[in-house]
Design a protein around this motif. Structure first.
Motif, PDB file in Angstrom:
ATOM      1  N   GLN A 209       0.853  -1.188  -0.015  1.00  0.00           N
ATOM      2  CA  GLN A 209       0.096  -0.166  -0.082  1.00  0.00           C
ATOM      3  C   GLN A 209       0.942   1.277  -0.065  1.00  0.00           C
ATOM      4  OE1 GLN A 209      -3.124  -0.302   2.819  1.00  0.00           O
ATOM      5  NE2 GLN A 209      -4.089   1.703   2.108  1.00  0.00           N
ATOM      6  N   VAL A 210       0.522   2.297  -0.627  1.00  0.00           N
ATOM      7  CA  VAL A 210       1.383   3.615  -0.671  1.00  0.00           C
ATOM      8  C   VAL A 210       0.568   4.817  -0.122  1.00  0.00           C
ATOM      9  CG1 VAL A 210       2.492   5.203  -2.154  1.00  0.00           C
ATOM     10  CG2 VAL A 210       2.522   2.614  -2.809  1.00  0.00           C
ATOM     11  N   HIS A 211       1.223   5.447   0.796  1.00  0.00           N
ATOM     12  CA  HIS A 211       0.512   6.581   1.567  1.00  0.00           C
ATOM     13  C   HIS A 211       1.273   7.575   0.911  1.00  0.00           C
ATOM     14  CE1 HIS A 211      -1.248   8.870   4.774  1.00  0.00           C
ATOM     15  NE2 HIS A 211      -0.161   9.247   4.921  1.00  0.00           N
ATOM     16  N   TYR A 223       1.079   7.966  -7.360  1.00  0.00           N
ATOM     17  CA  TYR A 223       0.331   6.744  -7.099  1.00  0.00           C
ATOM     18  C   TYR A 223       0.060   6.115  -8.345  1.00  0.00           C
ATOM     19  CZ  TYR A 223      -1.658   8.017  -2.343  1.00  0.00           C
ATOM     20  OH  TYR A 223      -1.798   8.224  -1.192  1.00  0.00           O
ATOM     21  N   ILE A 234      -4.098   2.360  -2.665  1.00  0.00           N
ATOM     22  CA  ILE A 234      -3.258   3.748  -2.545  1.00  0.00           C
ATOM     23  C   ILE A 234      -4.212   4.485  -1.449  1.00  0.00           C
ATOM     24  CG2 ILE A 234      -2.441   3.987  -4.558  1.00  0.00           C
ATOM     25  CD1 ILE A 234      -4.984   5.514  -5.599  1.00  0.00           C
ATOM     26  N   THR A 236      -6.273   7.793  -0.337  1.00  0.00           N
ATOM     27  CA  THR A 236      -6.828   9.120  -0.740  1.00  0.00           C
ATOM     28  C   THR A 236      -7.966   9.714   0.091  1.00  0.00           C
ATOM     29  OG1 THR A 236      -8.837   7.948  -1.843  1.00  0.00           O
ATOM     30  CG2 THR A 236      -6.932   8.500  -3.286  1.00  0.00           C
ATOM     31  N   GLN A 247      -4.097  13.841   1.541  1.00  0.00           N
ATOM     32  CA  GLN A 247      -3.946  13.182   0.447  1.00  0.00           C
ATOM     33  C   GLN A 247      -4.426  13.540  -1.041  1.00  0.00           C
ATOM     34  OE1 GLN A 247      -4.219  11.489   3.831  1.00  0.00           O
ATOM     35  NE2 GLN A 247      -2.043  11.354   3.251  1.00  0.00           N
TER      36      GLN A 247
END
Ligand code: CO
Length: 618
Positions: A209-211, A223, A234, A236, A247
């Motif tokens: 997961q990307v933050h 993203y 992701i 958001t 975000q």
């Protein structure tokens, strides 16, 4: 438009509106009532998870909103029956700003699970896996999803290989997924592609997961690159609470990713409903201060310093009447960060590096003034630094009074739950969760318990939010307005770390370590003590000891603590004789030469300016 032939797979979305987004844009002021009115729609919108809990939301609930954060969690869970709830957990710091004993961290996680938390994103400011062990183990033990976190930063020692090594350590701790947490918005699309691909290769079945934050304006591109490289999820926020330092927007990211052939489970009509709701709420909850924020902070792209940190530096310099030296401090900051072993810049390391950089510029000589927090950091009390600190510098930073440690810092802490429970007035404890709240934020929780104990009709009112933010700004010294709770709580950090030092020394606390209950810093924040009357004419002849900074003068480290040195006492060069508290940190002032303290020139608690004579040695 041609029909898409490629199927890029499904991309999932975590909604951060109820945690990071309002923490970034609305000073964390969303109420439980605000949340409950829209929670069902969010639950129905098809998100992978709903982030709704973390240290700052917990703190602000108790401190400003007079809400029980545990109750908030239960109420959200009652409504959100389909989508997993997610929280941010600061490793051994749990929901607070210091290392807690293992039993406290364990019960905190247990109660979060019991009350409905599903996914725990566990991180440590130094990326030291030892600070994550207890929390990760507890999450697994109580049936939660343990998401191990890489705090992303840029430095010569933060290579892709090192991040992959950290991810394997997290996997060994039982991580169910890995999060790349880019708290400053400095992860470029290229770096995201490289890092996600490397993690994919190293652990093909591990969900990633990307933050990120939209601060630098790169979020959407980052993203997209991450999704194309194999990240499955992701973070958001709904558009009204997105962008700026929050975000990237869910609606836009969905359009971007769909155009590239990704499927998603999000329901666009529901997103529209959610956004309409928050657009209305915005007028009520967005504080004045965040209405003036620039849409994009391009400076982040140049110096990689998070936006919030620069505003803190600005206010610290303003306190020192030295705003004109900001450029020098920005140039010094990467040097200090390098010296301190390249820590990622996130609470509390951002404060340590920031304040030390200010001291290095204003103090004339680099590391001429070293606050207690830097000493403890260098001595290992926050964990292992990403790169070792040069041995000579480390010796200088740590000083004589503190014993450097190599162990996991929490190994030095005795169990804490029973002691906390014994400290609390039993009439305040309604459930075990109250003890955890008290462990995390003792004074704040006590304030809440007292408020709660009043009969409902006669409780102090909670002001409406927009008014509240004005009142707060008016109440705080100008230079402190706009600081986030993390920054405010940092003032307490040094005092709480003192208990670790005491543990490592097996008893006595060094004289220059502020005691856990020391209050002068706080008193100074609200009321200005009488101005110093140095009465220079009356001072005896000798070597003057000068204030290195603007601040508050103290003879001792807190109420009931002995004076560091008495008038008439003989001292050696380098002995600590008094304290100047500046930028919320205690700085021990040392005797410049051997001799007798002929006189102190300032009253305990008085405000001093840089260059004022504090004492005379002869
Ligand atoms: Co964030």
């Amino acid at each position: 438009m041609k029909e898409k032939t490629k199927t890029a797979g499904t991309i999932r979305f975590t909604d951060t509106t109820l945690r990071d987004a309002h923490q970034s844009l609305w000073a964390t002021r969303m109420r439980t009532d605000d949340i409950l009115q829209i929670a069902k729609t969010i639950d129905d919108a098809g998100y992978y998870s709903i982030e709704c809990w973390g240290g700052a939301t917990f703190d602000v609930c108790l401190r400003f909103l007079r809400e029980n954060p545990w109750e908030r969690l239960r109420l959200i869970k009652q409504v959100c029956t389909k989508t997993p709830l997610q929280m941010l957990l600061r490793g051994q710091n749990a929901l607070g700003y210091k290392h807690y004993p293992d039993d406290v961290v364990d019960r905190c996680v247990a109660l979060a699970c019991e009350n409905g938390m599903d996914i725990f994103r566990v991180f440590d400011a130094l990326n030291d896996p030892r600070n994550l062990e207890t929390a990760m183990k507890a999450v697994k033990k109580y049936g939660g999803h343990a998401q191990g976190t890489i705090c992303y930063t840029v430095s010569p020692v933060h290579t892709v290989a090192k991040y992959v090594e950290l991810a394997s350590a997290l996997e060994n701790l039982g991580a169910d997924s890995i999060c790349i947490k880019d708290m400053a918005g400095i992860l470029t699309p290229g770096a995201a592609r490289e890092l996600v691909s490397a993690l994919r290769d190293a652990m093909p079945s591990m969900p990633i997961q990307v933050h990120t934050h939209a601060t630098s304006g790169m979020g959407a591109a980052t993203y997209l690159a991450a999704a194309e490289s194999g990240a499955g999820c992701i973070d958001t926020a709904i558009s009204t609470l997105s962008s700026f330092s929050s975000q990237p927007p869910a609606e836009s990211m969905l359009a971007v990713l769909e155009s590239e052939g990704f499927d998603s489970t999000l329901d666009k009509a529901k997103l529209g409903e959610i956004n309409a709701y928050f657009r209305k709420l915005k007028g009520k909850r967005q504080p004045e201060s965040s209405r003036k924020v620039e849409p994009v902070d391009a400076g982040v792209l140049v110096h990689n310093i998070p936006g919030g940190m620069i505003s803190n530096l600005r206010s610290q310099l303003a306190q020192q009447s030295a705003l004109d030296r900001l450029d020098e401090v920005l140039a010094e900051l990467p040097r200090t960060r390098k010296d301190l072993g390249w820590p990622p810049l996130v609470t509390p390391t951002s404060q340590i590096v920031g304040v030390q950089s200010v001291m290095n510029v204003l103090g004339g000589e680099r590391y001429g003034i070293v606050p207690q927090e830097t000493r403890l950091y260098a001595a290992g009390y926050y964990g292992r630094t990403p790169a070792p600190i040069d041995a000579k510098l480390k010796k200088k930073l740590v000083g004589k009074e503190i014993k450097p440690i190599d162990c996991r810092p929490a190994d030095l802490l005795p169990a804490g739950l029973a002691a906390a429970a014994a400290e609390l007035d039993p009439s305040y404890i309604k459930a075990e969760e109250d003890i955890i709240s008290y462990c995390m934020f003792p004074e704040v929780a006590l304030g809440y318990f007292k408020w709660r104990a009043q009969p409902e009709g006669s409780r102090d009112p909670i002001p409406a939010d927009v008014e509240e933010s004005k009142a707060e700004q008016a109440a705080a010294p100008a230079a402190q307005a706009g600081l986030d709770p993390a920054e405010k709580a940092f003032a307490d950090l040094g005092r709480s770390l003192a208990s670790l030092v005491r543990a490592s020394l097996g008893g006595e606390i060094p004289a220059n370590v502020p005691a856990p209950a020391a209050a002068p810093a706080k008193a100074q924040a609200t009321e200005k003590p009488a101005a110093a009357e140095p009465a220079k004419g009356a001072l005896p002849k000798g070597v003057p000891v000068l204030a290195p900074l603007n601040g508050t003068f103290y003879r001792s480290a807190g109420p009931g603590k002995p004076e560091l040195a008495a008038e008439g006492a003989s001292v050696k060069a380098g002995d600590g004789i008094c304290i100047v508290e500046a930028m919320k940190l205690f700085n021990t002032i040392k005797a410049p030469c051997a001799g007798k303290i002929l006189a102190f020139a300032v009253e305990h608690g008085a405000t001093v300016a840089k260059g004022d004579t504090l004492a005379v040695i002869g």
